[in-house]
Design a protein around this motif. Structure first.
Motif, PDB file in Angstrom:
ATOM      1  N   ARG A  84       0.861  -1.188   0.000  1.00  0.00           N
ATOM      2  CA  ARG A  84       0.000   0.000   0.000  1.00  0.00           C
ATOM      3  C   ARG A  84       0.893   1.232   0.000  1.00  0.00           C
ATOM      4  O   ARG A  84       1.827   1.327   0.803  1.00  0.00           O
ATOM      5  CB  ARG A  84      -0.878   0.054   1.263  1.00  0.00           C
ATOM      6  N   GLU A 121       1.331   4.108   1.361  1.00  0.00           N
ATOM      7  CA  GLU A 121       0.922   4.951   2.471  1.00  0.00           C
ATOM      8  C   GLU A 121       2.080   5.816   2.903  1.00  0.00           C
ATOM      9  O   GLU A 121       3.221   5.591   2.512  1.00  0.00           O
ATOM     10  CB  GLU A 121       0.542   4.075   3.670  1.00  0.00           C
ATOM     11  N   ARG A 140       4.110   1.359   9.992  1.00  0.00           N
ATOM     12  CA  ARG A 140       3.332   1.531   8.757  1.00  0.00           C
ATOM     13  C   ARG A 140       4.295   1.595   7.572  1.00  0.00           C
ATOM     14  O   ARG A 140       5.109   2.503   7.493  1.00  0.00           O
ATOM     15  CB  ARG A 140       2.495   2.814   8.840  1.00  0.00           C
TER      16      ARG A 140
HETATM   17 MG    MG Z   1      -4.804   1.660   6.866  1.00  0.00          MG
END
Ligand code: MG
Ligand code: ATP
Length: 432
Positions: A124, A126, A132
């Motif tokens: 992803r 991000e 993350r």
């Molecule tokens: Mg998320």
């Protein structure tokens, strides 16, 4: 020297070297990943889950339909590219892929209930933060064909047991989203409320009011959270069957001794996510990226992706976040060579290679020194490796077939026969 080539932003290397802190984000040692993965491999089959592996690449359409165009993932986080006229995407999660495989292979015609687990990288785009990343690893389970509520509680109990086994401190949060019968009324009431307080919401949430109002409830912006705290709750709108289901889950969890807290903020934004949602939230060690695993029921998804009307439920857990917690706790299971063999000359080296081969064939870890060094330095090296035994091979040892196996922790010396080395090592290793 040529210029160095650095890894892609948001990706990380997991290496077998010591943990150190870099930008507040501890480098995670492979041993922590291994513990998380191995514990899943051991535990999930005890509940009847079998491993399924699907490709990283899927048709983009799968995620657009399976996750939803109005979500952050599909809206702005996917790695999508044109593969000679066909749009493909590197999977941002695995549920849609497993449902695709389930439908594509008509699995429901072979078995009325299916339990699958998976492990693998997800992608992803991000903003990179601690916990993350743009490539990260998920371990998850999916169960097809059980309308519940007992499967819901069984999955939550599995997740609970898994995290406990690993020693991860967490709290289990539980909510219900209703279904096609009762959610529309809730959605309307929520929309009316959010419109009245639109000016207090972040830009994304103002857009969400019309497209995906339920998602406003889990926005991380503090102002949006304030607005969300006063919003009408799904609970007040639940239809009878949804209420019965939700109580059923809670009753069974109580029976199984699984603790949980009701949390009306736990949502999935799309219509095919129904009823039960749950999340395990770490109570220390992660800061703001504290959700370790998220799950829920998706009774409409199999049909949405072209299959029969079959219910499903599953969770996905983030391995990096779990490993981060274990890193901070300093817990690690490490596999180290059991026997370190240091040959002093060329003839001894030939024998050392053969001995290592025999040990490994017997399932024992062995490492041979490839360096020329005196016995003292060889023993230091064995110690640094964390070996349990060291064996220095010289002319004398070859001639007599007798050698001293040194136990590094205690300094004890055991006289052994070289031609029976695997048996001797096994005997000593199990003796203490
Ligand atoms: Mg998320
Ligand atoms: P979050 O609210 O933390 O963004 P999410 O709702 O996007 O999570 P899911 O899609 O439900 O998360 O994924 C399940 C789990 O996978 C998360 O709880 C988290 O542990 C992990 N995860 C999700 N996105 C990432 C990421 N970019 N990097 C590392 N782990 C992630």
């Amino acid at each position: 020297m040529s210029q160095k080539i650095r890894g892609v932003k948001g990706t990380r290397d997991v290496l077998p070297i010591d943990t150190y802190v870099k930008d507040e984000d501890p480098w995670v040692r492979i041993g922590h990943y291994d513990r998380v993965e191995q514990s899943a491999r051991d535990l999930f089959p005890l509940y009847g889950y079998r491993e399924a592996r699907t490709p990283v690449l899927e048709r983009t359409e799968l995620f657009v339909r399976g996750i939803g165009e109005v979500t952050d993932i599909v809206g702005k986080e996917m790695y999508t590219f044109d593969d000679r006229g066909e749009s493909v995407t590197m999977r941002p999660e695995n549920t849609a892929s497993l449902v695709r495989a389930y439908v594509e292979h008509n699995v429901n015609q072979q078995e009325p209930e299916t339990k699958w687990w998976y492990l693998g990288p997800m992608f992803r785009r991000e903003r990179q933060q601690r916990g993350r990343y743009r490539q990260f690893t998920q371990i998850g389970i999916e169960a097809f064909g059980s309308p519940g509520p007992r499967i819901d509680a069984e999955q939550i109990e599995l997740l609970d047991r898994w995290l406990r086994t690993l020693g991860i401190p967490f709290e289990m949060h539980l909510n219900t989203l209703g279904d096609a019968a009762c959610r529309p009324k809730y959605r309307e009431a929520l929309q009316a409320y959010l419109r009245s307080r639109a000016s207090e919401l972040c830009e994304d949430c103002r857009k969400r009011i019309e497209a995906n109002p339920i998602r406003v409830l889990d926005c991380k912006n503090p102002k949006c959270q304030e607005v969300a705290a006063g919003a009408p709750r799904m609970e007040q709108f639940l239809c009878e069957p949804c209420q019965v289901h939700f109580l059923g889950v809670q009753e069974m969890l109580a029976r199984l001794g699984v603790g949980f807290v009701l949390d009306p903020k736990l949502v999935r934004g799309l219509d095919y996510y129904t009823r039960t949602t749950y999340e395990a939230i770490a109570t220390s060690g992660l800061g703001s990226q504290s959700t370790v695993a998220g799950g829920g029921r998706y009774d409409g998804l199999v049909k949405e992706l072209g299959g029969p009307d079959i219910p499903g439920i599953g969770f996905a857990a983030g391995v990096e976040r779990m490993a981060l917690i274990l890193t901070q706790q300093g817990k690690e299971r490490v596999t180290r060579p059991l026997v370190f063999i240091a040959p002093l000359g060329d003839a001894e080296a030939v024998r050392a290679d053969a001995l290592a081969q025999q040990l490994r064939a017997a399932g024992l870890a062995a490492e041979v020194s490839f360096r020329k060094a005196n016995p003292g330095n060889q023993l230091k090296r064995a110690d640094a490796l964390g070996a349990r035994f060291a064996l220095v091979l010289g002319e004398q040892e070859l001639k007599t077939d007798r050698a001293k196996l040194k136990e590094l922790k205690t300094g004890a010396q055991h006289e052994v026969s070289l031609s029976a080395l695997p048996d001797e090592v096994r005997r000593l290793a199990t003796a203490g």
